[in-house]
Design an enzyme around this catalytic site. Structure first.
Site, PDB file in Angstrom:
ATOM      1  N   ASP A  65       0.869  -1.174   0.000  1.00 21.74           N
ATOM      2  CA  ASP A  65       0.000   0.000   0.000  1.00 21.74           C
ATOM      3  C   ASP A  65       0.909   1.228   0.000  1.00 21.74           C
ATOM      4  OD1 ASP A  65      -1.735   2.065   0.404  1.00 21.74           O
ATOM      5  OD2 ASP A  65      -2.704   1.224   2.181  1.00 21.74           O
ATOM      6  N   TYR A 155      -8.289  15.374 -10.171  1.00 22.37           N
ATOM      7  CA  TYR A 155      -7.205  14.580 -10.755  1.00 22.37           C
ATOM      8  C   TYR A 155      -6.165  15.504 -11.412  1.00 22.37           C
ATOM      9  CZ  TYR A 155      -5.168  11.165 -14.105  1.00 22.37           C
ATOM     10  OH  TYR A 155      -4.327  10.370 -14.858  1.00 22.37           O
TER      11      TYR A 155
END
Ligand code: NAD
Ligand code: AKB
Length: 325
Positions: A65, A155
């Site tokens: 992760d 984004y």
């Protein structure tokens, strides 16, 4: 992939590489190509996913992760990794649905890797930017390398901020970080993961399986696109270029071919004459409307010799021949 023959084989020293976000659309193909160049055991695939997808079974895989900063740091230092390709991110459409988490994922992972490089634990970093750094006030046709950048998506804001930080770490700390503003990428070995340009992959599956496709963008929405083989080759060429040739440390514009959904449908109809397309624009239309129609990549051509090889018709033929339905 034929293009691998052109890549430089570093015989005297094999870099140890990790691709974080390796199970996604780009990561899958990037890992496979890097393994043909550097040897399978030198290219570690890393992703949030519990299991290594079968296609990446030919080399090492670790569940990782990127938001677990300490675990990422320990692994990279203990394994003596030299190069990181950091691909883990939320893409444009998914990011709009979860802006807080998109900002966290897209920015925190980048700092973890840039800091490792700043401390001397990494030799090189690749971090992808996107045409999403541009916005509605950017000149839309043949968008220049240096121009107005006022992105209107979370984004795009994260990619623009990332570019600024990459450039800052290069100038301030000498971090060898390199980046490309990818256009929408088109591939058949792996599926796209939540972008606005995803229609240009899905269309091939629907054309072959159903003979028709309903597009979530309007017919005349031109966007910059690129076949995945060109994107992977460009990425590796950028990473293998001598450092002094890399004059831009934010991210390079890279162009493949630009088309609208209607133009893509016409190209598909050359092979599947009965194929039909209809249009039901959704929230992704506004994102697409804020992005360029086409890209000027002359800086990448001049600095490190970039040149796209696939035009729309060549890409369409390969996609129709290879998508598995
Ligand atoms: P993708 O969504 O297909 O893959 C991303 C991968 O990252 C997935 O396998 C996912 O499981 C993994 N991931 C997510 N969160 C993670 C975490 N916390 N830790 C580790 N892994 C995690 O994305 P992609 O299309 O392969 O894009 C890769 C990068 O390239 C992204 O930064 C994206 O913004 C950029 N990019 C992609 C395109 C494109 O058209 N595909 C265009 C421009 C830029
Ligand atoms: C997306 O549509 O979000 C991506 C990109 C162009 O960054 N494919």
């Amino acid at each position: 992939m034929k293009a691998k023959l052109k890549f430089v084989q570093t015989l005297y020293y094999m870099s140890k590489i990790i691709v974080i976000g390796s199970c996604g659309q780009i990561g899958t193909e990037l890992v496979l190509t890097l393994r043909t160049i550097y040897g399978a055991s030198n290219v570690i695939a890393a992703d949030l996913k519990e299991e290594c997808p079968p296609i990446l079974n030919n080399g090492p895989y670790i569940k990782m992760d990127i938001l677990d900063r300490e675990a990422v740091r320990s692994f990279i230092m203990e394994e003596k990794v030299d190069e990181v390709y950091l691909l883990a991110a939320l893409l444009s459409a998914t990011a709009e649905k979860n802006p807080d988490f998109a900002w966290k994922l897209n920015m925190e992972g980048l700092f973890t890797i840039l800091d490792l490089a700043k401390e001397g634990h990494l030799k090189k970093v690749f971090w992808p930017s996107s045409i999403a750094v541009f916005g509605p006030t950017t000149p839309a046709d043949l968008t220049p390398q240096h121009t107005i950048m006022e992105p209107s998506t979370v984004y795009g804001i994260s990619k623009q901020a990332g570019e600024r930080w990459c450039e800052y770490y290069f100038h301030k700390f000498g971090v060898d970080v390199r980046s490309i503003r990818y256009p929408g990428l088109i591939s058949y070995k792996s599926l796209p993961g939540g972008g606005t340009t995803d229609y240009a992959v899905d269309i091939f599956y629907k054309a072959k399986s159903q003979g028709s496709f309903t597009c979530f963008l309007k017919e005349d929405t031109a966007l910059p696109m690129m076949f995945m083989d060109d994107a992977i080759r460009g990425t590796i060429e950028l990473m293998q270029a001598p450092a002094q040739k890399i004059k831009i440390r934010s991210a390079y514009n890279l162009a493949g071919s630009s088309f609208t959904p209607a133009e893509l449908a016409t190209s598909i109809q050359k092979y599947l004459p009965d194929f039909r397309i209809s249009y039901e624009p959704d929230f992704r239309q506004a994102i697409a409307d804020s992005w360029p129609n086409s890209i000027d990549d002359s800086y990448a051509q001049k600095d490190w010799g970039w040149k796209a090889e696939f035009d729309t018709d060549a890409m369409v033929k390969i996609m129709l021949d290879n998508v598995n339905i």
